[in-house]
Design a protein around this motif. Structure first.
Motif, PDB file in Angstrom:
ATOM      1  N   VAL A  26      41.934  22.160  37.925  1.00 27.90           N
ATOM      2  CA  VAL A  26      42.367  23.186  38.887  1.00 27.90           C
ATOM      3  C   VAL A  26      42.160  22.749  40.421  1.00 27.90           C
ATOM      4  CG1 VAL A  26      42.207  25.576  39.560  1.00 27.90           C
ATOM      5  CG2 VAL A  26      41.518  24.977  37.184  1.00 27.90           C
ATOM      6  N   PRO A  27      43.207  22.075  41.078  1.00 34.23           N
ATOM      7  CA  PRO A  27      42.997  21.499  42.185  1.00 34.23           C
ATOM      8  C   PRO A  27      42.398  22.486  43.378  1.00 34.23           C
ATOM      9  CG  PRO A  27      44.919  20.992  41.317  1.00 34.23           C
ATOM     10  CD  PRO A  27      44.324  21.948  40.602  1.00 34.23           C
ATOM     11  N   GLY A  28      41.274  21.966  44.113  1.00 27.42           N
ATOM     12  CA  GLY A  28      40.643  22.721  45.281  1.00 27.42           C
ATOM     13  C   GLY A  28      40.056  24.142  44.824  1.00 27.42           C
ATOM     14  N   ASP A  29      39.729  24.255  43.636  1.00 31.92           N
ATOM     15  CA  ASP A  29      39.165  25.615  43.268  1.00 31.92           C
ATOM     16  C   ASP A  29      38.206  25.148  42.394  1.00 31.92           C
ATOM     17  OD1 ASP A  29      39.622  28.579  44.099  1.00 31.92           O
ATOM     18  OD2 ASP A  29      39.422  28.708  42.017  1.00 31.92           O
ATOM     19  N   ILE A  30      36.788  25.449  42.596  1.00 30.73           N
ATOM     20  CA  ILE A  30      35.678  25.054  41.770  1.00 30.73           C
ATOM     21  C   ILE A  30      35.446  26.455  40.786  1.00 30.73           C
ATOM     22  CG2 ILE A  30      33.386  24.577  41.489  1.00 30.73           C
ATOM     23  CD1 ILE A  30      35.235  22.372  42.575  1.00 30.73           C
ATOM     24  N   VAL A  31      35.593  27.595  41.601  1.00 28.64           N
ATOM     25  CA  VAL A  31      35.117  28.766  40.806  1.00 28.64           C
ATOM     26  C   VAL A  31      36.401  29.572  40.339  1.00 28.64           C
ATOM     27  CG1 VAL A  31      33.913  31.183  40.992  1.00 28.64           C
ATOM     28  CG2 VAL A  31      32.971  29.186  42.048  1.00 28.64           C
ATOM     29  N   TRP A  32      36.488  29.510  38.933  1.00 31.94           N
ATOM     30  CA  TRP A  32      37.861  30.053  38.465  1.00 31.94           C
ATOM     31  C   TRP A  32      37.562  30.832  36.920  1.00 31.94           C
ATOM     32  CZ3 TRP A  32      39.974  27.158  34.038  1.00 31.94           C
ATOM     33  CH2 TRP A  32      39.576  25.958  34.132  1.00 31.94           C
ATOM     34  N   SER A  33      38.577  31.882  36.769  1.00 31.36           N
ATOM     35  CA  SER A  33      38.484  32.570  35.555  1.00 31.36           C
ATOM     36  C   SER A  33      39.787  32.483  34.953  1.00 31.36           C
ATOM     37  CB  SER A  33      37.715  33.962  35.997  1.00 31.36           C
ATOM     38  OG  SER A  33      38.714  34.815  36.813  1.00 31.36           O
ATOM     39  N   GLY A  34      39.737  33.455  33.763  1.00 28.45           N
ATOM     40  CA  GLY A  34      40.842  33.353  32.885  1.00 28.45           C
ATOM     41  C   GLY A  34      40.835  34.626  31.857  1.00 28.45           C
ATOM     42  N   HIS A  35      41.890  34.946  31.370  1.00 33.65           N
ATOM     43  CA  HIS A  35      41.963  35.567  30.034  1.00 33.65           C
ATOM     44  C   HIS A  35      43.205  35.178  29.202  1.00 33.65           C
ATOM     45  CE1 HIS A  35      44.969  38.095  32.682  1.00 33.65           C
ATOM     46  NE2 HIS A  35      45.732  37.825  31.547  1.00 33.65           N
ATOM     47  N   MET A  36      43.325  35.663  28.092  1.00 37.58           N
ATOM     48  CA  MET A  36      44.365  35.514  27.117  1.00 37.58           C
ATOM     49  C   MET A  36      45.446  36.569  26.957  1.00 37.58           C
ATOM     50  SD  MET A  36      41.947  33.759  24.296  1.00 37.58           S
ATOM     51  CE  MET A  36      40.744  35.036  24.331  1.00 37.58           C
ATOM     52  N   GLU A  37      46.586  36.075  26.786  1.00 42.04           N
ATOM     53  CA  GLU A  37      47.546  37.307  26.492  1.00 42.04           C
ATOM     54  C   GLU A  37      48.403  36.659  25.101  1.00 42.04           C
ATOM     55  OE1 GLU A  37      50.378  37.403  30.027  1.00 42.04           O
ATOM     56  OE2 GLU A  37      48.720  38.211  31.403  1.00 42.04           O
ATOM     57  N   LEU A  38      48.748  37.876  24.375  1.00 37.62           N
ATOM     58  CA  LEU A  38      49.458  37.440  23.083  1.00 37.62           C
ATOM     59  C   LEU A  38      50.468  38.683  22.925  1.00 37.62           C
ATOM     60  CD1 LEU A  38      49.533  35.603  20.779  1.00 37.62           C
ATOM     61  CD2 LEU A  38      48.087  37.423  19.409  1.00 37.62           C
ATOM     62  N   GLN A  39      51.842  38.341  23.072  1.00 38.34           N
ATOM     63  CA  GLN A  39      52.763  39.173  23.180  1.00 38.34           C
ATOM     64  C   GLN A  39      52.740  40.165  24.387  1.00 38.34           C
ATOM     65  OE1 GLN A  39      52.490  41.083  19.295  1.00 38.34           O
ATOM     66  NE2 GLN A  39      53.397  39.369  18.050  1.00 38.34           N
ATOM     67  N   GLY A  40      52.471  39.719  25.373  1.00 40.29           N
ATOM     68  CA  GLY A  40      52.262  40.407  26.470  1.00 40.29           C
ATOM     69  C   GLY A  40      51.176  41.061  26.677  1.00 40.29           C
ATOM     70  N   ARG A  41      50.270  41.027  25.736  1.00 42.27           N
ATOM     71  CA  ARG A  41      49.000  41.939  25.873  1.00 42.27           C
ATOM     72  C   ARG A  41      47.904  41.075  26.023  1.00 42.27           C
ATOM     73  NH1 ARG A  41      46.860  44.825  20.345  1.00 42.27           N
ATOM     74  NH2 ARG A  41      44.788  45.711  21.014  1.00 42.27           N
ATOM     75  N   LYS A  42      46.928  41.696  26.922  1.00 41.34           N
ATOM     76  CA  LYS A  42      45.682  40.921  27.208  1.00 41.34           C
ATOM     77  C   LYS A  42      44.694  41.204  26.020  1.00 41.34           C
ATOM     78  CE  LYS A  42      42.053  40.892  30.662  1.00 41.34           C
ATOM     79  NZ  LYS A  42      41.459  41.487  32.004  1.00 41.34           N
ATOM     80  N   ILE A  43      44.299  40.098  25.470  1.00 43.24           N
ATOM     81  CA  ILE A  43      43.328  40.115  24.234  1.00 43.24           C
ATOM     82  C   ILE A  43      41.941  39.789  24.418  1.00 43.24           C
ATOM     83  CG2 ILE A  43      45.220  40.162  22.712  1.00 43.24           C
ATOM     84  CD1 ILE A  43      44.561  37.098  21.945  1.00 43.24           C
ATOM     85  N   GLY A  44      41.422  39.305  25.609  1.00 42.95           N
ATOM     86  CA  GLY A  44      40.116  38.778  25.795  1.00 42.95           C
ATOM     87  C   GLY A  44      39.995  37.900  26.760  1.00 42.95           C
ATOM     88  N   PRO A  45      38.751  37.663  27.034  1.00 46.13           N
ATOM     89  CA  PRO A  45      38.411  36.789  28.249  1.00 46.13           C
ATOM     90  C   PRO A  45      38.366  35.200  27.832  1.00 46.13           C
ATOM     91  CG  PRO A  45      36.372  37.586  27.323  1.00 46.13           C
ATOM     92  CD  PRO A  45      37.322  38.223  26.623  1.00 46.13           C
ATOM     93  N   VAL A  46      38.606  34.303  29.107  1.00 42.99           N
ATOM     94  CA  VAL A  46      38.394  32.778  28.801  1.00 42.99           C
ATOM     95  C   VAL A  46      37.401  32.518  29.657  1.00 42.99           C
ATOM     96  CG1 VAL A  46      39.338  30.699  28.855  1.00 42.99           C
ATOM     97  CG2 VAL A  46      40.725  32.660  28.266  1.00 42.99           C
TER      98      VAL A  46
END
Length: 363
Positions: A26-46
């Motif tokens: 992730v160029p230039g960004d040390i702190v980052w976060s994420g989540h997962m999507e399945l069939q357009g639905r958010k299903i949990g954190p990464v």
């Protein structure tokens, strides 16, 4: 965005739960976060920003930091039909702007069982005076006002054993705990709050703070711990604990007197705080607890987790919250939860709070 998913594998026979590990530059960004999507639905954190020195060594000119790893315990949504599916990992920077996506195709052979009923998730109270107090209490318990910038990622995610903070569980798990407690109050779920395995007492201090902020004088906070660290493993009775060495860490042995003093420093040591000192196998079966609205387990080991579930889960009220701190991080704990749920036919859907915390709500 250069990336790779190293592990995406099923962990349960019903195919409902998977393990995910990988990395992304992730160029230039040390702190980052994420989540997962399945069939357009958010299903949990990464959970992001995990150290991956192997990636740094492989891409020295492109890798901005060693902290490029990500991982998650993945619960597939109930009712998902067999077949090919596409999982999307969506990443964000500190300003919550999307900075990249990764796709992973996978195949399931079984339909994911539907939960027996729908339950609502926890919600943080919005009353301004209470919210200001509890926001400050959270940050202070986590020691956030005192950490250096290079420590903030680990402290935010609860991956370290801080020198001064009164809780090690991280921002998301502490905020989720508060939300569960406030939801139990708002919805009048009957019972007390308990944590089994308290370290310096920070999570229990927050629970007492929630009662104080909402002027609730009818519930207790139970603080259960050996106050001597973790027990030595008993591999003959609990094979999953074989090789566990947490009992050797003196940093985890915080005395009862020190935990009481920590409550006192916040002005929250009173008759609504009840202490249970000793190994769970001895204290929990005879604990004078009636109903529980919130059960938080932080015993790390299979034995400690199973002891707490066996003694306390039957006391959890319908609508009450069961929170497992070490579910994602410690396989033995994860196995104890799975074994208990299977043995007692518990089918309520589970979800992840962050990289290790998991929870469900009792129907």
């Amino acid at each position: 965005m250069k990336s790779n998913i190293d592990i995406f594998s099923v962990e349960t026979p019903d195919e409902s739960e998977w393990r995910l590990d990988g990395w992304a530059l992730v160029p230039g960004d040390i702190v980052w976060s994420g989540h997962m999507e399945l069939q357009g639905r958010k299903i949990g954190p990464v959970s992001c920003c995990w150290p991956r020195p192997d990636v740094k060594a492989a891409f020295p000119s492109e890798c901005p930091s060693e902290k490029v790893g990500f991982r998650s315990q993945v619960f597939l949504p109930p009712g998902l039909t067999p077949g090919e599916h596409n999982l999307e990992l969506v990443f964000f920077n500190e300003q919550n702007h999307e900075i990249g996506r990764i796709s992973q195709t996978f195949v399931t052979a079984k339909e994911i069982a539907k939960a027996p009923g729908m339950v609502s998730g926890p919600i943080v109270g919005e009353e301004r005076a209470q919210a200001i107090y509890l926001d400050l209490l959270e940050r202070t318990l986590l020691g956030l006002p005192y950490v250096q910038s290079d420590q903030s990622i680990s402290r935010r995610d609860g991956r370290d054993w801080p020198q001064f903070a009164h809780s090690m569980i991280g921002v998301k798990r502490l905020r989720h705990l508060r939300a569960c407690a406030e939801t139990a109050l708002m919805e009048n779920v009957p019972g007390d709050f308990i944590e089994t395995g308290v370290w310096r007492g920070g999570a229990c201090i927050l629970l007492r703070g929630v009662l104080h902020a909402h002027d609730n004088r009818s519930r207790n906070v139970w603080v259960a711990d050996s106050f001597e660290g973790l027990p030595e493993p008993n591999p003959e009775k609990y094979p999953a604990d074989k090789g566990d060495n947490l009992h050797t860490f003196n940093e985890l042995a915080i005395s009862l007197e020190q935990v009481q003093e920590n409550f006192r420093r916040y002005g929250l040591l009173d008759g609504q705080v009840k202490f249970l000192k000793g190994w769970f196998s001895r204290t929990l079966p005879k604990a004078p607890i009636g109903q529980l609205a919130l059960l938080r387990l932080d015993g790390d080991m299979y034995e400690s987790t199973m002891d707490a579930l066996t003694c306390l889960y039957p006391k959890l009220s319908p609508g009450g919250f069961c929170i497992i701190d070490d579910y994602g991080g410690i396989p033995a704990c994860r196995q104890a939860v799975r074994d208990y749920r299977k043995a007692h036919n518990i089918n309520e859907s589970m979800a992840m709070v962050d990289w290790t915390g998991a929870w469900w709500r009792k129907l």
